[in-house]
Design a protein around this motif. Sequence first.
Motif, PDB file in Angstrom:
ATOM      1  N   ASN A 216     -31.066 -93.285   3.418  1.00 52.22           N
ATOM      2  CA  ASN A 216     -30.290 -94.338   4.136  1.00 52.22           C
ATOM      3  C   ASN A 216     -29.840 -93.992   5.595  1.00 52.22           C
ATOM      4  OD1 ASN A 216     -28.247 -92.300   3.750  1.00 52.22           O
ATOM      5  ND2 ASN A 216     -27.595 -93.404   2.032  1.00 52.22           N
ATOM      6  N   GLY A 217     -30.214 -92.749   6.102  1.00 48.55           N
ATOM      7  CA  GLY A 217     -30.072 -92.005   7.685  1.00 48.55           C
ATOM      8  C   GLY A 217     -28.429 -91.647   7.738  1.00 48.55           C
ATOM      9  N   LYS A 218     -27.673 -91.584   6.553  1.00 50.03           N
ATOM     10  CA  LYS A 218     -26.340 -91.357   6.628  1.00 50.03           C
ATOM     11  C   LYS A 218     -26.372 -89.690   6.655  1.00 50.03           C
ATOM     12  CE  LYS A 218     -24.505 -95.500   4.788  1.00 50.03           C
ATOM     13  NZ  LYS A 218     -23.481 -96.314   3.800  1.00 50.03           N
ATOM     14  N   PRO A 219     -25.069 -89.012   6.743  1.00 49.09           N
ATOM     15  CA  PRO A 219     -24.925 -87.730   6.782  1.00 49.09           C
ATOM     16  C   PRO A 219     -25.303 -87.325   5.282  1.00 49.09           C
ATOM     17  CG  PRO A 219     -23.185 -88.551   8.262  1.00 49.09           C
ATOM     18  CD  PRO A 219     -23.727 -89.747   7.706  1.00 49.09           C
ATOM     19  N   TYR A 220     -25.935 -86.096   5.224  1.00 48.14           N
ATOM     20  CA  TYR A 220     -26.357 -85.636   3.905  1.00 48.14           C
ATOM     21  C   TYR A 220     -25.445 -84.895   3.032  1.00 48.14           C
ATOM     22  CZ  TYR A 220     -29.464 -83.772   0.315  1.00 48.14           C
ATOM     23  OH  TYR A 220     -30.157 -83.444  -0.977  1.00 48.14           O
ATOM     24  N   GLY A 221     -24.492 -84.454   3.853  1.00 50.00           N
ATOM     25  CA  GLY A 221     -23.207 -83.724   3.196  1.00 50.00           C
ATOM     26  C   GLY A 221     -23.325 -82.302   3.149  1.00 50.00           C
ATOM     27  N   THR A 222     -24.386 -81.787   3.427  1.00 47.82           N
ATOM     28  CA  THR A 222     -24.427 -80.218   3.264  1.00 47.82           C
ATOM     29  C   THR A 222     -24.668 -79.791   5.000  1.00 47.82           C
ATOM     30  OG1 THR A 222     -25.491 -80.138   1.411  1.00 47.82           O
ATOM     31  CG2 THR A 222     -25.805 -78.207   2.808  1.00 47.82           C
ATOM     32  N   ARG A 223     -23.386 -78.762   5.371  1.00 48.74           N
ATOM     33  CA  ARG A 223     -23.632 -78.421   6.727  1.00 48.74           C
ATOM     34  C   ARG A 223     -24.184 -76.896   6.869  1.00 48.74           C
ATOM     35  NH1 ARG A 223     -19.014 -80.929   5.150  1.00 48.74           N
ATOM     36  NH2 ARG A 223     -18.367 -82.677   6.707  1.00 48.74           N
TER      37      ARG A 223
ATOM     38  N   ALA B 175     -12.642 -73.456  -5.762  1.00 52.77           N
ATOM     39  CA  ALA B 175     -12.003 -72.698  -4.488  1.00 52.77           C
ATOM     40  C   ALA B 175     -12.276 -71.169  -5.214  1.00 52.77           C
ATOM     41  CB  ALA B 175     -10.467 -72.831  -4.637  1.00 52.77           C
ATOM     42  N   GLN B 176     -12.407 -71.003  -6.456  1.00 55.15           N
ATOM     43  CA  GLN B 176     -12.770 -69.507  -6.714  1.00 55.15           C
ATOM     44  C   GLN B 176     -14.142 -68.824  -6.498  1.00 55.15           C
ATOM     45  OE1 GLN B 176     -12.445 -71.870  -8.581  1.00 55.15           O
ATOM     46  NE2 GLN B 176     -13.448 -71.717 -10.544  1.00 55.15           N
ATOM     47  N   HIS B 177     -14.915 -70.035  -6.130  1.00 60.14           N
ATOM     48  CA  HIS B 177     -16.391 -69.773  -5.933  1.00 60.14           C
ATOM     49  C   HIS B 177     -16.506 -69.720  -4.354  1.00 60.14           C
ATOM     50  CE1 HIS B 177     -17.177 -70.035 -10.160  1.00 60.14           C
ATOM     51  NE2 HIS B 177     -16.869 -71.140  -9.985  1.00 60.14           N
ATOM     52  N   TYR B 178     -15.607 -69.365  -3.445  1.00 52.44           N
ATOM     53  CA  TYR B 178     -15.809 -69.119  -2.199  1.00 52.44           C
ATOM     54  C   TYR B 178     -16.446 -67.720  -1.943  1.00 52.44           C
ATOM     55  CZ  TYR B 178     -14.753 -68.771   2.846  1.00 52.44           C
ATOM     56  OH  TYR B 178     -14.824 -68.293   4.248  1.00 52.44           O
TER      57      TYR B 178
ATOM     58  N   GLY C 188     -22.438 -69.083  -3.799  1.00 49.92           N
ATOM     59  CA  GLY C 188     -21.044 -69.456  -3.499  1.00 49.92           C
ATOM     60  C   GLY C 188     -20.851 -70.571  -2.348  1.00 49.92           C
ATOM     61  N   THR C 189     -19.677 -70.966  -2.356  1.00 47.63           N
ATOM     62  CA  THR C 189     -19.332 -71.940  -1.178  1.00 47.63           C
ATOM     63  C   THR C 189     -19.115 -71.272   0.120  1.00 47.63           C
ATOM     64  OG1 THR C 189     -16.778 -71.917  -1.789  1.00 47.63           O
ATOM     65  CG2 THR C 189     -18.267 -73.423  -3.305  1.00 47.63           C
ATOM     66  N   LEU C 190     -19.152 -72.283   0.992  1.00 46.64           N
ATOM     67  CA  LEU C 190     -18.941 -71.499   2.295  1.00 46.64           C
ATOM     68  C   LEU C 190     -17.699 -72.284   3.057  1.00 46.64           C
ATOM     69  CD1 LEU C 190     -22.793 -71.834   3.646  1.00 46.64           C
ATOM     70  CD2 LEU C 190     -21.500 -70.255   2.112  1.00 46.64           C
ATOM     71  N   THR C 191     -16.804 -73.063   2.474  1.00 45.96           N
ATOM     72  CA  THR C 191     -15.462 -73.425   3.094  1.00 45.96           C
ATOM     73  C   THR C 191     -14.863 -73.827   2.106  1.00 45.96           C
ATOM     74  OG1 THR C 191     -15.004 -75.281   4.512  1.00 45.96           O
ATOM     75  CG2 THR C 191     -16.517 -75.819   3.266  1.00 45.96           C
ATOM     76  N   ARG C 192     -13.645 -73.669   2.204  1.00 43.36           N
ATOM     77  CA  ARG C 192     -12.363 -74.298   1.257  1.00 43.36           C
ATOM     78  C   ARG C 192     -11.829 -75.451   2.035  1.00 43.36           C
ATOM     79  NH1 ARG C 192     -10.667 -68.206   1.083  1.00 43.36           N
ATOM     80  NH2 ARG C 192     -11.180 -67.734  -1.147  1.00 43.36           N
ATOM     81  N   GLU C 193     -12.117 -75.879   3.277  1.00 38.24           N
ATOM     82  CA  GLU C 193     -11.424 -76.702   4.055  1.00 38.24           C
ATOM     83  C   GLU C 193     -12.096 -78.225   3.962  1.00 38.24           C
ATOM     84  OE1 GLU C 193      -8.738 -75.370   5.360  1.00 38.24           O
ATOM     85  OE2 GLU C 193      -9.308 -73.393   4.581  1.00 38.24           O
ATOM     86  N   VAL C 194     -13.171 -78.305   3.866  1.00 36.76           N
ATOM     87  CA  VAL C 194     -13.747 -79.565   3.841  1.00 36.76           C
ATOM     88  C   VAL C 194     -14.819 -79.781   2.810  1.00 36.76           C
ATOM     89  CG1 VAL C 194     -13.726 -79.844   6.446  1.00 36.76           C
ATOM     90  CG2 VAL C 194     -15.583 -78.952   5.454  1.00 36.76           C
ATOM     91  N   ILE C 195     -15.015 -80.987   2.300  1.00 41.76           N
ATOM     92  CA  ILE C 195     -15.899 -81.271   1.242  1.00 41.76           C
ATOM     93  C   ILE C 195     -17.241 -81.051   1.857  1.00 41.76           C
ATOM     94  CG2 ILE C 195     -17.070 -83.076  -0.337  1.00 41.76           C
ATOM     95  CD1 ILE C 195     -14.285 -81.920  -1.343  1.00 41.76           C
TER      96      ILE C 195
ATOM     97  N   ARG D 299     -20.402 -77.847  -4.200  1.00 37.00           N
ATOM     98  CA  ARG D 299     -19.123 -77.209  -4.303  1.00 37.00           C
ATOM     99  C   ARG D 299     -18.010 -77.028  -3.447  1.00 37.00           C
ATOM    100  NH1 ARG D 299     -20.199 -72.287  -8.370  1.00 37.00           N
ATOM    101  NH2 ARG D 299     -21.534 -71.686  -6.644  1.00 37.00           N
ATOM    102  N   GLY D 300     -18.581 -76.740  -2.201  1.00 38.98           N
ATOM    103  CA  GLY D 300     -17.521 -76.569  -1.026  1.00 38.98           C
ATOM    104  C   GLY D 300     -16.172 -77.467  -1.020  1.00 38.98           C
ATOM    105  N   GLY D 301     -15.231 -77.008  -0.564  1.00 38.63           N
ATOM    106  CA  GLY D 301     -14.050 -77.718  -0.357  1.00 38.63           C
ATOM    107  C   GLY D 301     -13.337 -78.340  -1.540  1.00 38.63           C
TER     108      GLY D 301
END
Length: 464
Positions: free
Chosen positions: A184-191, A152-155, A134-141, A145-147
Amino acid sequence: MMFLAALLSILSQGAAVPAPVIRGQANPDALRPNIVLVMADDQGWGDTSFNGHPTLKTPALDEMASEGLRFDRFYAAAAVCSPTRASVLTGRHPFRMRIDGANSGHLPEEEHTLAEMCRELGYATGHFGKWHLGTLTREVIDSNRGGRPNQAQHYSPPWQHGFERCFSTEAKVPTWDPMLNPENGKPYGTRYWDEHGKVVTENLEGDDSRIIMDRALPFITAAATEKRPFLAVIWLHAPHRPVVTGPSREEPYSGTEREDLRRYYAVVAAVDASLARLREHLDRLGVGDDTLLWYTSDNGPEGSAAEGQGSTAGLRGRKRSLYEGGVRVPGLLVWPKQIRKPRRLNCPASTLDTLPTLAEILGVRLAPERPIDGVSLLPLLMADGPDERPGQAALPFVSPKAAALHAGRLKAIRPEPKGKWELYDLVSDPMESRDLAADQPDELARLVELFNAWESGASQSRSR
């Protein structure tokens, strides 16, 4: 070991257990060992030196294999990660929960998890690493799937399922510098998220297995200091892609020609080193003897046999396949206080068996209204225990495209949705090279009937 034998005798006689627990009953006089469940991600059956890998060195895993239970037929409940993780925490087939694949569904609120069971018994509970239920946030991408409004139903974060301490990601991250895209050294997008739903920002550089263990070990220390039993679920990201390692980590494998294999071996070696660190820490705290440590992987290795990095040791199929290479995984269990004689077992066992085994050890009688698909492996922990699946229970497998059922040495598999069923004897033919369907039609019919009956019952709970 004497206490285990007594416990097994009492439970086999159906003795009453007095103290109520949510959706079950517990015996307050039962054992309360510490529990550590470690799961690698996409580690193949052949990705250990104790299973004969010609290059990889896994001394910590080899030590576990020589000290406790070594399951030669241990199975992930599914050929991809999310369903297997659901099976560990519930003892129920992921088909019942509509978790049919990776990034599919979520752990339902009504499921009673291993963490909730342990917490009700006074355990400290912690989840560290990959969640993927399931996702760990509804607030940010975040992550896969998060954000996203349509997700949203999978939070369904771990802190809503009994875990009081968390250092968790929704899904995969690179195995080195996990917050950075290795291309590329940029943020991977998973926190990484903590139990308060806050993003973790410190100590996130270098080897990801070490980073995860850096959070799990202080949790264990705090529980041991408080004389409190603990459940630590440590679900590593390695060796799942992106497979990345540090500059010097490949040196022990410099003789391997393929660069991607050198990286992969280094990442598996880092998993092994983290396991060694964990066991040393437990011993240093004086709690190693009464800690049940269970190690496995969530499914078989990624990629094709020719181009993939992980090994099935010749087993047919890989990740996403219900042939052996996709679901047979390393399975090791050590508990020095109770398992003093090493055993190598050939009977089938599964991640589905985790919760019912631990429930029986803890003296918890599970409520009957929610069917459990796994069985307790407690008899196998005995020095003179049998080498057969308790109750000779069958093991069902379902994926969006395939189905299978294991019963003793035999396996029936339907590799395509409308394809024919095949039959294999996994003792004489572990590579699944000889289809016995034409030679043993009655046995095949028996296994198919067992599967159909199970699927029919599971479909009824699936529809709820």
